[in-house]
Design an enzyme around this catalytic site. Structure first.
Site, PDB file in Angstrom:
ATOM      1  N   LYS A 144      -4.080 -11.079 -17.852  1.00  0.00           N
ATOM      2  CA  LYS A 144      -5.341 -10.963 -17.136  1.00  0.00           C
ATOM      3  C   LYS A 144      -6.149 -12.271 -17.180  1.00  0.00           C
ATOM      4  CE  LYS A 144      -4.782  -6.402 -16.754  1.00  0.00           C
ATOM      5  NZ  LYS A 144      -3.496  -6.136 -17.416  1.00  0.00           N
TER       6      LYS A 144
HETATM    7  C1  LIG Z   1      -2.684  -5.077 -16.932  1.00  0.00           C
HETATM    8  C2  LIG Z   1      -1.386  -4.919 -17.542  1.00  0.00           C
HETATM    9  C3  LIG Z   1      -0.358  -4.214 -16.895  1.00  0.00           C
HETATM   10  C4  LIG Z   1      -0.554  -3.549 -15.549  1.00  0.00           C
HETATM   11  O1  LIG Z   1      -0.855  -4.463 -14.518  1.00  0.00           O
HETATM   12  P1  LIG Z   1      -1.416  -3.914 -13.129  1.00  0.00           P
HETATM   13  O2  LIG Z   1      -1.839  -5.136 -12.397  1.00  0.00           O
HETATM   14  O3  LIG Z   1      -2.572  -3.034 -13.460  1.00  0.00           O
HETATM   15  O4  LIG Z   1      -0.318  -3.180 -12.463  1.00  0.00           O
HETATM   16  C5  LIG Z   1       0.876  -4.130 -17.516  1.00  0.00           C
HETATM   17  N1  LIG Z   1       1.082  -4.691 -18.725  1.00  0.00           N
HETATM   18  C6  LIG Z   1       0.128  -5.382 -19.375  1.00  0.00           C
HETATM   19  C7  LIG Z   1       0.433  -5.951 -20.727  1.00  0.00           C
HETATM   20  C8  LIG Z   1      -1.140  -5.520 -18.817  1.00  0.00           C
HETATM   21  O5  LIG Z   1      -2.098  -6.206 -19.465  1.00  0.00           O
END
Ligand SMILES: *Cc1c(COP(=O)(O)O)cnc(C)c1O
Length: 334
Positions: free
Chosen positions: A113
């Site tokens: 993120k």
């Molecule tokens: C946010 C996240 C996901 C999911 O990603 P999306 O964009 O919501 O599909 C999967 N794994 C990890 C470790 C994440 O931080």
């Protein structure tokens, strides 16, 4: 480039408006009116640039109401070695001759993120200047763990913003809870809610569509916005690393120019894999997008059968970021 609501094509806003608003007032998500196309030569040429330069090129295609030097300023501040440990920002690890892992965890909170949330505050404050708002922005975030910490870290002490994060009690890992609860900054708030991630997300959505509440906030000088992947300013930075990785693989002679690759993405709210889809539509030679789920496999089932059924038991797993039954970004794809 204008942005429509996923629920109403007659809605037309600029990129900066889409970023400031986060979510359209009809409950829809902002989608670009068209997807810009890059030739193979243009994609491969990105290989000779730094990550922030690559981001600048791709952002320019979507953020047409930003000046190039404004975009450069945002990407230059966000994608630094200081923040991401490495010069390449998103290094590619070669597992074997046919499999590579894109390392998206070198940012300050160790979550992918960070790739988007380190730049969103700059995109947002630039957008606020453009839309000429005299208001401050209150960011609401629902999190299943990683988004919360990454958003708090990105927005902490950013002028003109406040950020409030809602996470499900018992629905995030211990380290994520500690990361959030110990967040520093004068403009941050963290709240545990009863329920799971979907409840947190629905609650935030309810606040977004509560016009009376929004009017009250406006009187006090605040507009609401979102740092979840429903915000276009979250999704756009994620497109960059797919285009960039392809250019990188060609540059390093791991694949030949034009060779197709498959991309496998662990999926929750369908943001990350949707960014890969946009990259494919932009011309990156991606053959298959592989949507990986855990036991909350509502998406893989939807893709296999065409039926989306959220009425099922919610399972708490060891991958809480994927424990989601209502994938908001799917609406953009549809
Ligand atoms: C946010 C996240 C996901 C999911 O990603 P999306 O964009 O919501 O599909 C999967 N794994 C990890 C470790 C994440 O931080």
């Amino acid at each position: 480039m204008l942005y429509h609501s996923s629920r109403d094509k007659s809605v037309e806003v600029s990129a900066s408006e889409a970023i400031v608003k986060g979510l359209c007032s009809d409950g829809g998500l902002f989608v670009p009116e068209k997807i810009p196309y890059l030739s193979l030569d243009e994609i491969v040429a990105l290989g000779n640039m730094s990550y922030s330069e690559r981001a600048t090129e791709i952002f320019s295609l979507f953020l047409t109401d930003f000046r190039k030097n404004e975009i450069k300023d945002c990407t230059g501040k966000a994608y630094t070695k200081e923040k991401f440990e490495t010069d390449t920002i998103a290094p590619i690890y070669k597992l074997n001759d046919h499999t590579y892992i894109l390392e998206l965890w070198h940012g300050p909170t160790c979550a992918f993120k960070d790739m988007a949330l380190q730049i969103l505050p700059y995109l947002l404050t630039t957008s606020m200047e453009k839309t000429g708002t005299d208001k401050k922005v209150a960011i609401l975030v629902a999190t299943s763990g990683d988004t919360g910490k990454a958003a708090l870290e990105g927005f902490r002490d950013v002028d003109g913003t406040k950020i409030f994060v809602f996470y499900p009690t018992g629905g995030v890992s211990e380290i994520q809870k500690l990361q959030m609860q110990t967040q520093e900054g004068d403009n941050v708030g963290v709240y545990a809610i009863e329920g799971n991630f979907d409840d947190a997300q629905s609650g935030v959505k309810k606040i977004f569509s509560d016009n009376e509440f929004k009017a009250k906030l406006r009187e006090r000088g605040y507009e609401l916005s979102s740092a979840n992947s429903i915000n276009w300013g979250r999704l756009l930075p994620q497109i960059v690393y797919y285009v960039s990785s392809y250019a990188e693989l060609v540059k390093n002679k791991e694949i030949s120019c034009g060779e197709e690759i498959n991309v496998c993405v662990p999926t929750g709210n369908f943001g990350n894999i949707l960014a890969a889809y946009y990259a494919k539509e932009m011309g990156v030679p991606i053959k298959k997008l592989i949507c990986a789920s855990n036991s909350n496999n509502v998406l893989t089932e939807f893709i296999r059968t065409g039926v989306y059924n959220k009425n099922r038991a919610f399972v708490q797993t060891i991958s809480p970021s994927m424990d989601i039954l209502i994938s908001r970004n799917l609406e953009r794809l549809l």
